[in-house]
Design an enzyme around this catalytic site. Structure first.
Site, PDB file in Angstrom:
ATOM      1  N   SER A 154       0.813  -1.201   0.000  1.00  0.00           N
ATOM      2  CA  SER A 154       0.000   0.000   0.000  1.00  0.00           C
ATOM      3  C   SER A 154       0.857   1.266   0.000  1.00  0.00           C
ATOM      4  CB  SER A 154      -0.975  -0.030   1.179  1.00  0.00           C
ATOM      5  OG  SER A 154      -2.120   0.755   0.907  1.00  0.00           O
ATOM      6  N   LYS A 206     -21.346  18.548   9.819  1.00  0.00           N
ATOM      7  CA  LYS A 206     -20.254  18.985  10.672  1.00  0.00           C
ATOM      8  C   LYS A 206     -19.722  17.844  11.538  1.00  0.00           C
ATOM      9  CE  LYS A 206     -17.352  21.786  12.536  1.00  0.00           C
ATOM     10  NZ  LYS A 206     -16.144  22.127  11.767  1.00  0.00           N
TER      11      LYS A 206
END
Length: 339
Positions: A154, A206
């Site tokens: 990765s 939010k």
């Protein structure tokens, strides 16, 4: 008539003045000095770095004794922005840059071997390290060879794309090409123990990633877009580094891991072998022979160790356990292999 003997009065010994011992005073003053030094050290640690990373790097001779040198730079552990706090083994952009700077300033170093043994890590840190290697190559014209050790997956594969050549062991675990975003969800546990969270927010999204509730469909879409952007960037980096069509990269970048042998067959690495093979490739690229091979190491200072312990002491135990296992309660983009 005899006069009776008068009783003799024995003179009582006068008490001698006790000698004053200076030992308690000396002990007190010593403790005071130690406390003052500790306070100064703590203030320095909290305010700024007392020791540059470059000054703590030293060389270990590996093999060879030629005029020119090949420097091995280890990239070991999880890739993250900072190594402080919850882990003692991490690969960071700052650490890599310090070692690259040392190799750049040493005129005898003619090539670099990045010794990669990492499952990857944070997206931003991986990209920063990748760009540090590219900048180093552009400034110095010194070739960079990646030697994959046990794991180079990765994000560790991402940074390897900046190298000129990649050498892997046939049994190296590599691949895991892709992005993952995960965070803890405590909603069911909170319901069982009767814990609820009150959130007052300025906008609908939010508190996206709130661990005390399940994500909404819209929130999943927002997070998926972030994952897709990071994935596309990964694909482009591989396509550029391996000179491979993006369509082919997408076929290979489905998240699976490959052995070094499989990666060689798929064109993801250049050579199979160990350190000797990596040295041979580096010598060929640099146009030198019989090079002296050295490995860079960071010397851990007492102050940096104290700083790390201080960060650990201010973090809750539960967070230490989660972070040491590679998990977080907030969403983060990761180029990382999760076995």
């Amino acid at each position: 008539m005899e006069t009776p003997a008068q009783p003799q009065h024995q003179t009582q010994p006068q008490p001698q003045p006790r000698k004053r011992s200076w030992i308690p005073i000396v002990v007190f003053l010593s403790a005071l000095v130690v406390a003052c030094v500790a306070c100064v050290a703590l203030a320095v640690l909290m305010g700024r770095s007392v020791e540059s990373t470059a000054e703590s790097i030293h060389e270990e001779a590996v093999q060879g004794s030629g005029e020119w040198k090949i420097a091995i730079i280890p990239v070991t552990g999880t890739i993250q922005e900072s190594a402080g706090g919850f882990t003692t083994s991490a690969a960071t952009p700052e650490s890599l840059k310090a070692m690259l700077d040392q190799a750049e300033n040493d005129s005898k170093v003619k090539a670099i071997i990045l010794e990669v043994d990492s499952p990857g890590g944070e997206v931003v840190a991986s990209d920063e390290m990748y760009r540090e290697i590219l900048d180093f190559k552009q400034r110095t014209r010194k070739p960079v060879v990646v030697r994959m050790v046990s794991t180079a997956a990765s994000g560790a594969y991402y940074i390897s794309m900046a190298a000129d050549k990649i050498v892997a062991n046939p049994m190296t675990l590599t691949g895991s090409l892709g992005v993952i975003m995960e965070y803890m969800n405590f909603s069911k546990a909170a319901d069982k123990v009767g814990i609820s969270q009150v959130v007052i927010r300025s906008g609908e999204f939010k508190d996206i990633g709130n661990p005390f509730r399940d994500p909404t469909k819209e929130e999943r879409q927002i997070l998926q877009q972030l994952v897709d952007e990071a994935y596309n960037q990964f694909v482009n980096v591989i396509a550029q580094g391996r000179k491979m069509p993006t369509s082919r990269v997408r076929q290979l970048a489905d998240g699976r891991v490959y052995s070094g042998q499989q990666a060689k067959q798929l064109g993801l690495v250049d050579e199979l072998g160990n350190l000797d093979k990596a040295v041979q490739v580096a010598e060929q690229l640099a146009g030198i022979k019989n090079a002296q091979v050295v490995r860079y190491r960071h010397s851990v200072s007492l102050l940096s160790l104290l700083s790390s312990r201080l960060q650990m002491s201010t973090e809750p135990d539960a967070m230490k356990i989660l972070r040491s296992a590679g998990y977080d309660i907030t969403p983060r983009l990761m180029y990382i292999y999760r076995p």
